[in-house]
Scaffold this motif. Structure first.
Motif, mmCIF file in Angstrom:
data_model
loop_
_atom_site.group_PDB
_atom_site.id
_atom_site.type_symbol
_atom_site.label_atom_id
_atom_site.label_comp_id
_atom_site.label_asym_id
_atom_site.label_seq_id
_atom_site.Cartn_x
_atom_site.Cartn_y
_atom_site.Cartn_z
ATOM 1 N N VAL A 107 0.836 -1.211 0.000
ATOM 2 C CA VAL A 107 0.000 0.000 0.000
ATOM 3 C C VAL A 107 0.865 1.253 0.000
ATOM 4 O O VAL A 107 0.651 2.202 -0.788
ATOM 5 C CB VAL A 107 -0.948 -0.018 1.217
ATOM 6 C CG1 VAL A 107 -1.637 1.338 1.376
ATOM 7 C CG2 VAL A 107 -1.986 -1.114 1.055
ATOM 8 N N PHE A 108 1.866 1.297 0.865
ATOM 9 C CA PHE A 108 2.727 2.471 0.947
ATOM 10 C C PHE A 108 3.577 2.635 -0.315
ATOM 11 O O PHE A 108 3.823 3.749 -0.776
ATOM 12 C CB PHE A 108 3.618 2.391 2.183
ATOM 13 C CG PHE A 108 2.960 2.875 3.432
ATOM 14 C CD1 PHE A 108 3.171 4.164 3.891
ATOM 15 C CD2 PHE A 108 2.106 2.056 4.147
ATOM 16 C CE1 PHE A 108 2.564 4.629 5.048
ATOM 17 C CE2 PHE A 108 1.491 2.502 5.297
ATOM 18 C CZ PHE A 108 1.707 3.780 5.757
ATOM 19 N N GLU B 167 1.368 4.086 -2.935
ATOM 20 C CA GLU B 167 1.142 5.523 -2.704
ATOM 21 C C GLU B 167 2.382 6.326 -3.071
ATOM 22 O O GLU B 167 2.289 7.432 -3.643
ATOM 23 C CB GLU B 167 0.776 5.753 -1.236
ATOM 24 C CG GLU B 167 0.376 7.202 -0.957
ATOM 25 C CD GLU B 167 -0.060 7.398 0.486
ATOM 26 O OE1 GLU B 167 -0.231 8.548 0.893
ATOM 27 O OE2 GLU B 167 -0.214 6.376 1.197
ATOM 28 N N VAL C 259 2.432 6.558 -6.768
ATOM 29 C CA VAL C 259 1.435 7.519 -7.226
ATOM 30 C C VAL C 259 1.938 8.956 -7.027
ATOM 31 O O VAL C 259 1.763 9.830 -7.885
ATOM 32 C CB VAL C 259 0.094 7.283 -6.483
ATOM 33 C CG1 VAL C 259 -0.869 8.438 -6.733
ATOM 34 C CG2 VAL C 259 -0.521 5.981 -6.937
ATOM 35 N N SER C 260 2.585 9.174 -5.850
ATOM 36 C CA SER C 260 3.125 10.513 -5.592
ATOM 37 C C SER C 260 4.168 10.886 -6.631
ATOM 38 O O SER C 260 4.196 12.024 -7.145
ATOM 39 C CB SER C 260 3.735 10.569 -4.189
ATOM 40 O OG SER C 260 2.760 10.319 -3.201
ATOM 41 N N LEU D 9 0.801 15.786 2.873
ATOM 42 C CA LEU D 9 1.134 14.497 3.483
ATOM 43 C C LEU D 9 1.665 14.620 4.891
ATOM 44 O O LEU D 9 1.513 13.705 5.696
ATOM 45 C CB LEU D 9 2.192 13.773 2.621
ATOM 46 C CG LEU D 9 1.743 13.316 1.240
ATOM 47 C CD1 LEU D 9 2.913 12.689 0.507
ATOM 48 C CD2 LEU D 9 0.575 12.361 1.322
#
Length: 459
Positions: A39-40, A43, A46-47, A75
């Motif tokens: 998940v991280f 993310e 995506v960032s 964030l």
């Protein structure tokens, strides 16, 4: 110190539960770690792609500070009203390098001056003296440079640790609950065993009735059946002992009374009359001895269920027994004869018991048909062996014929000196060997006794 079955089962079950819960917690923790990292990482990717999409690659120096600041605010800022989220704050580290790595074009606050990761696309994890971070690297083809977006993995580590604590606490709670359930289940499962122990402790010496439990599990059924069989054997043994004592008392009472009277009578006789009286006393003592001997033999036969057997020649055994009884038969004026077809007959049996049976049959014929011939015949085929003993006396009535093998039953007059045990012993020996005993009056006169043995393989 020896543990009880209950405690042993509980310890083993707790060990198995602890192992299973431990493995489950470890596996769950590994899966959670993998999912949290995914998940991280997603993310983070995506960032990086968002930054890449917002950048004007022709004006990196102008766009990058603004985008980095906006990204940090979105964030890394936690509202004062949400202190529980402080553990999940994340700081983005941004670097832009020339394609050849010769120049650092841009770095965000907190990012080092050296490259966060190798200059090729993908995820990288750096864990060294300078710090620990996770980096995603992508290219900026129009600007001929590399974009590196990283973060300190404190948030993901905090989540993974908290999940590990949750797994550990839940495992301990599950172990406690399962142990209580297991203890209850073990007590319920061992209930019939405790009931059996209580039943046996309450039993008196004379209570040999079968054990009957309310609930008998499959595993305990052989124990209960074995106990019931043992109680049955003990009951039969006690019954045989009681019967032996009763029989001995009944049969020895009369001869002992006679011996006592004869002894009292001898005290008043002259010397020349003592010889005849002493002979009668000797006969009484002999009869008592025979009764005791036969009673003991009958008691041993009652105990014997599977005697030791051997291969023997039945015809030779009959010849030897007839030879030993020849003097007694000659004294009574009886002729002994043997007809064996074939001459040698092999049979698997107990030699001692068969010799006793043959001797009893012949002595019974000599006792109840004195002065007549006694014929012993042997016939054999592949299936069976037949032994017959016939006297040439008067025979017995049909009403008495079926009772001859009863203990202490004597047909006709009782002056022959027998105790009524000879044919009972023969019947018992026949039962032990699986043979069949038949008693009948011969058409030409006299009693005919037949023993039929089944032949086994190899005889």
């Amino acid at each position: 110190m020896r543990l009880s079955i209950r405690n042993t089962l509980l310890l083993l079950l707790m060990f198995v539960l602890l192992l299973a819960i431990g493995l489950n917690s470890l596996f769950g923790h590994m899966v959670a770690r993998h999912e949290v990292n995914e998940v991280f990482d997603a993310e983070l990717a995506v960032s990086a792609k968002l930054i890449k999409g917002l950048l004007n690659e022709k004006d990196l120096i102008g766009d990058l500070p603004r985008i980095a600041e906006a990204l940090q605010e979105s964030l890394g800022t936690v509202q004062p009203a949400q202190p529980e989220l402080e553990a999940y704050e994340r700081t983005r580290l941004i670097q832009v390098w020339q394609q050849d790595g010769s120049e650092l074009i841009f770095r965000s606050p907190g990012a080092p001056e050296y490259a966060l990761a190798p200059m090729r696309k993908g995820f990288y994890h750096h864990d060294g003296k300078s710090g620990e971070w996770v980096v995603y690297v992508t290219d900026l083809p129009q600007a001929n440079s590399w974009l590196m977006v990283g973060e300190y993995p404190y948030a993901r580590a905090e989540i993974i640790d908290e999940l590990g604590q949750v797994f550990g606490v839940s495992g301990v709670i599950a172990l406690i609950i399962c142990s209580l359930v297991a203890l209850t289940a073990i007590d319920y499962g061992l209930g019939p065993l405790k009931q059996l122990g209580a039943v046996l402790r309450r039993r008196s010496l004379n209570n040999l009735q079968p054990v009957d439990l309310v609930r008998t599990p499959k595993e305990l059924r052989p124990v209960v059946e074995g106990l019931n069989q043992m109680f049955a054997r003990l009951s039969a043994g006690l019954e045989r002992e009681r019967r032996f004592v009763a029989d001995a008392a009944h049969e020895l009472r009369t001869p002992l009374s006679v011996i006592k009277l004869q002894t009292q009578h001898l005290q008043g006789l002259d010397c020349h009359d003592l010889k005849e009286e002493l002979q009668q006393l000797e006969q009484s003592a002999d009869r008592s001895g025979r009764v005791v001997e036969q009673l003991l033999l009958l008691a041993r036969l009652d105990e014997e269920q599977s005697p030791q057997k051997e291969q023997l020649d039945l015809a030779e055994l009959c010849r030897r027994t007839l030879a030993e009884l020849h003097f007694k038969a000659d004294k009574q004026g009886c002729a002994l004869g043997l007809d064996s077809q074939p001459e040698h007959i092999l049979l698997r049996a107990n030699a001692t018991m068969l010799e006793v049976a043959i001797r009893n049959l012949i002595e019974n014929a000599l006792r109840y048909a004195p002065g007549s011939a006694v014929d012993v015949a042997l016939n054999a085929d592949s299936q069976q062996v037949e032994l017959t003993v016939r006297d040439h006396g008067q025979g017995v009535s049909d009403s008495e014929l079926q009772r001859l093998s009863e203990r202490f039953y004597r047909a006709g007059v009782t002056s022959h000196g027998g105790a009524g045990l000879g044919l009972s012993i023969v019947a018992r020996i026949a039962d032990v060997h699986g043979a069949r005993l038949r008693l009948a009056n011969h058409p030409q006169g006299g009693l005919l006794v037949t023993l039929t043995f089944a032949r086994g393989e190899g005889e």
